[in-house]
Design a protein around this motif. Sequence first.
Motif, PDB file in Angstrom:
ATOM      1  N   PRO A   1       0.817  -1.231   0.000  1.00  0.00           N
ATOM      2  CA  PRO A   1       0.000   0.000   0.000  1.00  0.00           C
ATOM      3  C   PRO A   1       0.841   1.268   0.000  1.00  0.00           C
ATOM      4  CG  PRO A   1      -0.113  -1.115   2.128  1.00  0.00           C
ATOM      5  CD  PRO A   1       0.568  -2.055   1.196  1.00  0.00           C
ATOM      6  N   LEU A   2       2.034   1.210   0.607  1.00  0.00           N
ATOM      7  CA  LEU A   2       2.909   2.382   0.582  1.00  0.00           C
ATOM      8  C   LEU A   2       3.388   2.647  -0.841  1.00  0.00           C
ATOM      9  CD1 LEU A   2       5.099   1.836   3.779  1.00  0.00           C
ATOM     10  CD2 LEU A   2       3.148   3.361   3.493  1.00  0.00           C
ATOM     11  N   ILE A   3       3.756   1.571  -1.553  1.00  0.00           N
ATOM     12  CA  ILE A   3       4.238   1.724  -2.926  1.00  0.00           C
ATOM     13  C   ILE A   3       3.159   2.314  -3.811  1.00  0.00           C
ATOM     14  CG2 ILE A   3       4.982   0.452  -4.980  1.00  0.00           C
ATOM     15  CD1 ILE A   3       6.349  -1.551  -3.041  1.00  0.00           C
ATOM     16  N   TYR A   4       1.959   1.749  -3.739  1.00  0.00           N
ATOM     17  CA  TYR A   4       0.879   2.253  -4.591  1.00  0.00           C
ATOM     18  C   TYR A   4       0.390   3.620  -4.130  1.00  0.00           C
ATOM     19  CZ  TYR A   4       0.323  -1.726  -7.652  1.00  0.00           C
ATOM     20  OH  TYR A   4       0.526  -2.668  -8.625  1.00  0.00           O
ATOM     21  N   GLY A   5       0.412   3.867  -2.818  1.00  0.00           N
ATOM     22  CA  GLY A   5      -0.022   5.170  -2.328  1.00  0.00           C
ATOM     23  C   GLY A   5       0.896   6.298  -2.765  1.00  0.00           C
ATOM     24  N   VAL A   6       2.191   6.011  -2.827  1.00  0.00           N
ATOM     25  CA  VAL A   6       3.167   7.039  -3.199  1.00  0.00           C
ATOM     26  C   VAL A   6       3.258   7.201  -4.713  1.00  0.00           C
ATOM     27  CG1 VAL A   6       5.639   7.592  -3.179  1.00  0.00           C
ATOM     28  CG2 VAL A   6       4.528   6.793  -1.092  1.00  0.00           C
ATOM     29  N   ARG A   7       3.193   6.108  -5.458  1.00  0.00           N
ATOM     30  CA  ARG A   7       3.511   6.137  -6.883  1.00  0.00           C
ATOM     31  C   ARG A   7       2.289   6.209  -7.801  1.00  0.00           C
ATOM     32  NH1 ARG A   7       8.798   5.072  -7.694  1.00  0.00           N
ATOM     33  NH2 ARG A   7       8.381   4.810  -9.925  1.00  0.00           N
ATOM     34  N   THR A   8       1.073   6.039  -7.276  1.00  0.00           N
ATOM     35  CA  THR A   8      -0.116   6.075  -8.119  1.00  0.00           C
ATOM     36  C   THR A   8      -0.845   7.399  -7.905  1.00  0.00           C
ATOM     37  OG1 THR A   8      -0.322   3.678  -7.911  1.00  0.00           O
ATOM     38  CG2 THR A   8      -2.220   4.866  -8.765  1.00  0.00           C
ATOM     39  N   LYS A   9      -0.933   8.196  -8.947  1.00  0.00           N
ATOM     40  CA  LYS A   9      -1.445   9.565  -8.842  1.00  0.00           C
ATOM     41  C   LYS A   9      -2.892   9.587  -8.355  1.00  0.00           C
ATOM     42  CE  LYS A   9      -1.884  13.894 -11.453  1.00  0.00           C
ATOM     43  NZ  LYS A   9      -3.257  14.169 -11.025  1.00  0.00           N
ATOM     44  N   GLN A  10      -3.732   8.710  -8.888  1.00  0.00           N
ATOM     45  CA  GLN A  10      -5.148   8.741  -8.512  1.00  0.00           C
ATOM     46  C   GLN A  10      -5.332   8.479  -7.024  1.00  0.00           C
ATOM     47  OE1 GLN A  10      -3.736   7.145 -11.071  1.00  0.00           O
ATOM     48  NE2 GLN A  10      -5.206   6.708 -12.729  1.00  0.00           N
ATOM     49  N   ILE A  11      -4.589   7.514  -6.485  1.00  0.00           N
ATOM     50  CA  ILE A  11      -4.697   7.200  -5.058  1.00  0.00           C
ATOM     51  C   ILE A  11      -4.121   8.329  -4.223  1.00  0.00           C
ATOM     52  CG2 ILE A  11      -3.905   5.628  -3.248  1.00  0.00           C
ATOM     53  CD1 ILE A  11      -3.993   3.394  -5.315  1.00  0.00           C
ATOM     54  N   ARG A  12      -2.995   8.867  -4.661  1.00  0.00           N
ATOM     55  CA  ARG A  12      -2.365   9.960  -3.930  1.00  0.00           C
ATOM     56  C   ARG A  12      -3.283  11.182  -3.896  1.00  0.00           C
ATOM     57  NH1 ARG A  12       2.029   9.841  -6.653  1.00  0.00           N
ATOM     58  NH2 ARG A  12       1.646  11.653  -8.004  1.00  0.00           N
ATOM     59  N   ASP A  13      -3.899  11.504  -5.026  1.00  0.00           N
ATOM     60  CA  ASP A  13      -4.806  12.659  -5.085  1.00  0.00           C
ATOM     61  C   ASP A  13      -6.029  12.452  -4.198  1.00  0.00           C
ATOM     62  OD1 ASP A  13      -3.079  13.831  -6.837  1.00  0.00           O
ATOM     63  OD2 ASP A  13      -4.264  13.400  -8.631  1.00  0.00           O
ATOM     64  N   GLN A  14      -6.564  11.224  -4.186  1.00  0.00           N
ATOM     65  CA  GLN A  14      -7.737  10.953  -3.360  1.00  0.00           C
ATOM     66  C   GLN A  14      -7.411  11.071  -1.879  1.00  0.00           C
ATOM     67  OE1 GLN A  14     -10.712  10.675  -4.326  1.00  0.00           O
ATOM     68  NE2 GLN A  14     -11.745  10.008  -2.463  1.00  0.00           N
ATOM     69  N   LEU A  15      -6.238  10.588  -1.479  1.00  0.00           N
ATOM     70  CA  LEU A  15      -5.826  10.717  -0.085  1.00  0.00           C
ATOM     71  C   LEU A  15      -5.646  12.183   0.304  1.00  0.00           C
ATOM     72  CD1 LEU A  15      -3.242   7.809   0.305  1.00  0.00           C
ATOM     73  CD2 LEU A  15      -5.397   8.054   1.528  1.00  0.00           C
ATOM     74  N   LEU A  16      -5.002  12.951  -0.575  1.00  0.00           N
ATOM     75  CA  LEU A  16      -4.806  14.379  -0.291  1.00  0.00           C
ATOM     76  C   LEU A  16      -6.148  15.094  -0.183  1.00  0.00           C
ATOM     77  CD1 LEU A  16      -1.769  15.202  -2.631  1.00  0.00           C
ATOM     78  CD2 LEU A  16      -1.781  15.094  -0.129  1.00  0.00           C
ATOM     79  N   GLU A  17      -7.094  14.722  -1.022  1.00  0.00           N
ATOM     80  CA  GLU A  17      -8.420  15.352  -0.972  1.00  0.00           C
ATOM     81  C   GLU A  17      -9.122  15.057   0.347  1.00  0.00           C
ATOM     82  OE1 GLU A  17     -12.707  15.059  -3.328  1.00  0.00           O
ATOM     83  OE2 GLU A  17     -10.859  14.409  -4.325  1.00  0.00           O
ATOM     84  N   ILE A  18      -9.023  13.823   0.814  1.00  0.00           N
ATOM     85  CA  ILE A  18      -9.654  13.457   2.082  1.00  0.00           C
ATOM     86  C   ILE A  18      -9.021  14.216   3.239  1.00  0.00           C
ATOM     87  CG2 ILE A  18      -9.935  11.568   3.739  1.00  0.00           C
ATOM     88  CD1 ILE A  18     -10.248   9.682   1.362  1.00  0.00           C
ATOM     89  N   PHE A  19      -7.679  14.277   3.258  1.00  0.00           N
ATOM     90  CA  PHE A  19      -7.000  14.992   4.344  1.00  0.00           C
ATOM     91  C   PHE A  19      -7.299  16.489   4.292  1.00  0.00           C
ATOM     92  CE2 PHE A  19      -3.834  11.339   4.340  1.00  0.00           C
ATOM     93  CZ  PHE A  19      -4.327  10.813   5.537  1.00  0.00           C
ATOM     94  N   THR A  20      -7.412  17.050   3.082  1.00  0.00           N
ATOM     95  CA  THR A  20      -7.721  18.466   2.945  1.00  0.00           C
ATOM     96  C   THR A  20      -9.108  18.773   3.479  1.00  0.00           C
ATOM     97  OG1 THR A  20      -6.302  18.614   0.995  1.00  0.00           O
ATOM     98  CG2 THR A  20      -7.900  20.385   1.330  1.00  0.00           C
ATOM     99  N   ILE A  21     -10.085  17.915   3.154  1.00  0.00           N
ATOM    100  CA  ILE A  21     -11.451  18.117   3.618  1.00  0.00           C
ATOM    101  C   ILE A  21     -11.511  18.028   5.148  1.00  0.00           C
ATOM    102  CG2 ILE A  21     -13.765  17.108   3.655  1.00  0.00           C
ATOM    103  CD1 ILE A  21     -13.310  16.267   0.751  1.00  0.00           C
ATOM    104  N   ARG A  22     -10.849  17.039   5.708  1.00  0.00           N
ATOM    105  CA  ARG A  22     -10.872  16.887   7.166  1.00  0.00           C
ATOM    106  C   ARG A  22     -10.162  18.044   7.874  1.00  0.00           C
ATOM    107  NH1 ARG A  22     -10.161  10.449   8.637  1.00  0.00           N
ATOM    108  NH2 ARG A  22     -12.077   9.757   7.602  1.00  0.00           N
ATOM    109  N   LYS A  23      -9.093  18.525   7.259  1.00  0.00           N
ATOM    110  CA  LYS A  23      -8.363  19.653   7.864  1.00  0.00           C
ATOM    111  C   LYS A  23      -9.215  20.914   7.842  1.00  0.00           C
ATOM    112  CE  LYS A  23      -3.970  22.113   7.597  1.00  0.00           C
ATOM    113  NZ  LYS A  23      -2.682  22.242   6.859  1.00  0.00           N
ATOM    114  N   SER A  24      -9.957  21.107   6.733  1.00  0.00           N
ATOM    115  CA  SER A  24     -10.830  22.292   6.643  1.00  0.00           C
ATOM    116  C   SER A  24     -11.984  22.212   7.629  1.00  0.00           C
ATOM    117  CB  SER A  24     -11.358  22.438   5.218  1.00  0.00           C
ATOM    118  OG  SER A  24     -12.176  21.341   4.876  1.00  0.00           O
ATOM    119  N   GLN A  25     -12.464  20.989   7.919  1.00  0.00           N
ATOM    120  CA  GLN A  25     -13.540  20.812   8.873  1.00  0.00           C
ATOM    121  C   GLN A  25     -13.103  21.117  10.286  1.00  0.00           C
ATOM    122  OE1 GLN A  25     -14.797  16.811   8.087  1.00  0.00           O
ATOM    123  NE2 GLN A  25     -16.228  17.420   6.454  1.00  0.00           N
ATOM    124  N   LEU A  26     -11.804  20.890  10.548  1.00  0.00           N
ATOM    125  CA  LEU A  26     -11.284  21.184  11.888  1.00  0.00           C
ATOM    126  C   LEU A  26     -11.054  22.679  12.070  1.00  0.00           C
ATOM    127  CD1 LEU A  26      -8.685  18.271  12.252  1.00  0.00           C
ATOM    128  CD2 LEU A  26     -10.940  18.451  13.295  1.00  0.00           C
TER     129      LEU A  26
END
Length: 320
Positions: free
Chosen positions: A295-320
Amino acid sequence: MAEGPHPNSTFPRPTFFILTGIPGLGGAQAWLTLVFGPMYLLALLGNGTLLALVQMDSTLQQPMFLLLATLAATDLGLATSIAPGLLAVLWLGPRPVPYGACLAQMFFVHALTAVESGVLLAMAYDRAVAVGRPLHYPLLVTKTRVGYAALALALKAVAIVVPFPLLVARFEHFRAKTIGHAYCAHMAVVELVVGNTRANNLYGLALSLAVSGIDILGITASYGLIAHAVLRLPTREARAKAFGTCSSHICVILAFYVPGLFSYLTHRFGRHTVPKPVHILLSNIYLLLPPALNPLIYGVRTKQIRDQLLEIFTIRKSQL
């Protein structure tokens, strides 16, 4: 090593075995929980996150990511079939395991390893079609076909691995109840039985060579087709982009097969030169390292997964 006062004594089929962990390390093996514990935690969090992302995001519900989800589910099962018992033995010392549970662990470890190898082969075929025949890819690789492939891999693994526990269950007497290993590996249990184990030895060797050998040949052929297609592309940028779509898969293949091959070679050919604790340590690393790294390899090297993770963290950070 036999138990009891007489070195040649035998026991009827035990109701339980005792797993010793890694022989020769004594109390020092408790420190290995600092290695295998984080591996298991990474496997749980990483693969669980990948499965959740594919489930939540409709844009990830495509054949490539469904294969990745199949790999993540297999990794979760493989790590969970090994790690809890391993950590308990390392931390608390030798632990009893019921006879039936030992055979069940034997089945799941070997079956899930076979499934993982097959999934890596399916992913190699997927990348070969994506690079070699991109216009036909949506027609040749569909979600339905990925589902059938996953089902076929599971059925194949069950069919070829069921003989392992059955071949052990036919024996009525054992030399000892103590397994000098951290989990119920097939050959570690076979070493304890009283009787002719030729069938167990031959089937174990044949299965290892057949499953891994065929899958490795298929993966090699797929990447031969990929290399041929990439070299025919007109520009360096196009070749780099095409190769980039395969880089994560190549890293995952190396993480799975390199430790596995090293563990297999040292077990088969280095039995008299490589200490047994090293064999057992390598076999546990082989089973737990890929589920932690994938999961680390695919999370770091796959753009779609990386973008989705960043989007989730961004949304949660804005909610806080």
